[in-house]
Write a protein that holds these residues in place. Structure first.
Motif, PDB file in Angstrom:
ATOM      1  N   ASP A  46      16.828  80.844  46.571  1.00  0.00           N
ATOM      2  CA  ASP A  46      15.388  81.489  46.655  1.00  0.00           C
ATOM      3  C   ASP A  46      15.271  82.147  47.841  1.00  0.00           C
ATOM      4  O   ASP A  46      14.513  82.026  49.006  1.00  0.00           O
ATOM      5  CB  ASP A  46      14.361  80.205  46.881  1.00  0.00           C
ATOM      6  N   ALA A  47      16.000  83.248  47.943  1.00  0.00           N
ATOM      7  CA  ALA A  47      16.105  84.234  49.093  1.00  0.00           C
ATOM      8  C   ALA A  47      14.725  84.850  49.418  1.00  0.00           C
ATOM      9  O   ALA A  47      14.220  84.913  50.606  1.00  0.00           O
ATOM     10  CB  ALA A  47      17.026  85.224  49.067  1.00  0.00           C
ATOM     11  N   ASP A  48      13.876  85.142  48.269  1.00  0.00           N
ATOM     12  CA  ASP A  48      12.569  85.753  48.590  1.00  0.00           C
ATOM     13  C   ASP A  48      11.740  84.535  49.280  1.00  0.00           C
ATOM     14  O   ASP A  48      10.794  85.005  49.955  1.00  0.00           O
ATOM     15  CB  ASP A  48      12.012  86.327  47.080  1.00  0.00           C
ATOM     16  N   LYS A  54       9.874  83.343  56.515  1.00  0.00           N
ATOM     17  CA  LYS A  54      10.005  83.887  57.786  1.00  0.00           C
ATOM     18  C   LYS A  54       8.989  84.958  58.199  1.00  0.00           C
ATOM     19  O   LYS A  54       8.650  84.914  59.290  1.00  0.00           O
ATOM     20  CB  LYS A  54      11.466  84.554  57.942  1.00  0.00           C
ATOM     21  N   LYS A  55       8.477  85.604  57.360  1.00  0.00           N
ATOM     22  CA  LYS A  55       7.436  86.571  57.678  1.00  0.00           C
ATOM     23  C   LYS A  55       6.119  85.910  58.185  1.00  0.00           C
ATOM     24  O   LYS A  55       5.599  86.353  59.114  1.00  0.00           O
ATOM     25  CB  LYS A  55       7.080  87.170  56.328  1.00  0.00           C
ATOM     26  N   GLY A  60       2.391  84.206  62.423  1.00  0.00           N
ATOM     27  CA  GLY A  60       1.933  83.167  63.098  1.00  0.00           C
ATOM     28  C   GLY A  60       2.289  83.175  64.659  1.00  0.00           C
ATOM     29  O   GLY A  60       1.239  83.513  65.483  1.00  0.00           O
ATOM     30  N   LYS A  61       3.398  83.643  65.086  1.00  0.00           N
ATOM     31  CA  LYS A  61       3.743  84.051  66.450  1.00  0.00           C
ATOM     32  C   LYS A  61       2.844  85.147  66.979  1.00  0.00           C
ATOM     33  O   LYS A  61       2.298  85.212  68.009  1.00  0.00           O
ATOM     34  CB  LYS A  61       5.326  84.146  66.527  1.00  0.00           C
TER      35      LYS A  61
END
Length: 115
Positions: A46-48, A54-55, A60-61
């Motif tokens: 499930d790479a997507d 990660k996005k 959030g950061k």
């Protein structure tokens, strides 16, 4: 089971979800035919989903940094006038720093108990 309720449908990889197993009808009482000839397909990653997670972490950061910057600006605007007034009253930055240092020293001095 189809779908994952924590991820929007347009980002789900619905091809990886397995249907409930319904075995095919036996052929001539011999058994069930294997349509893949004994080959098992490897599950797809499930790479997507990983990229989406990660996005979201990066967003959030960025949001946290923006909120922290806004908080620092607001606190500086609130504190600055009283700080400038106290520095002027102490006779400059050096006088203000000395006064604050002495106040800190006096805070930690042990005082004799009164009888």
């Amino acid at each position: 089971m189809y779908g994952d309720f924590s991820v929007p449908v347009m980002y789900q990889d619905l091809a990886n979800y397995s249907m409930p197993f319904f075995p095919p009808m036996p052929i001539g009482g011999i058994g069930y035919p294997s349509y893949l000839g004994g080959i098992q397909m490897q599950p797809q990653l499930d790479a997507d989903r990983v990229q989406l997670m990660k996005k979201k972490d990066e967003e959030g950061k960025k949001t946290f940094k923006k909120a922290l910057t806004a908080l620092a600006v607001i606190s500086a605007v609130i504190i600055a006038p009283s700080l400038v007034k106290n520095i002027k009253k102490a006779g400059g930055i050096t006088g203000y720093v000395k006064k604050q240092r002495n106040a800190l020293k006096n805070l930690f001095k042990t005082k004799p108990a009164t009888p």
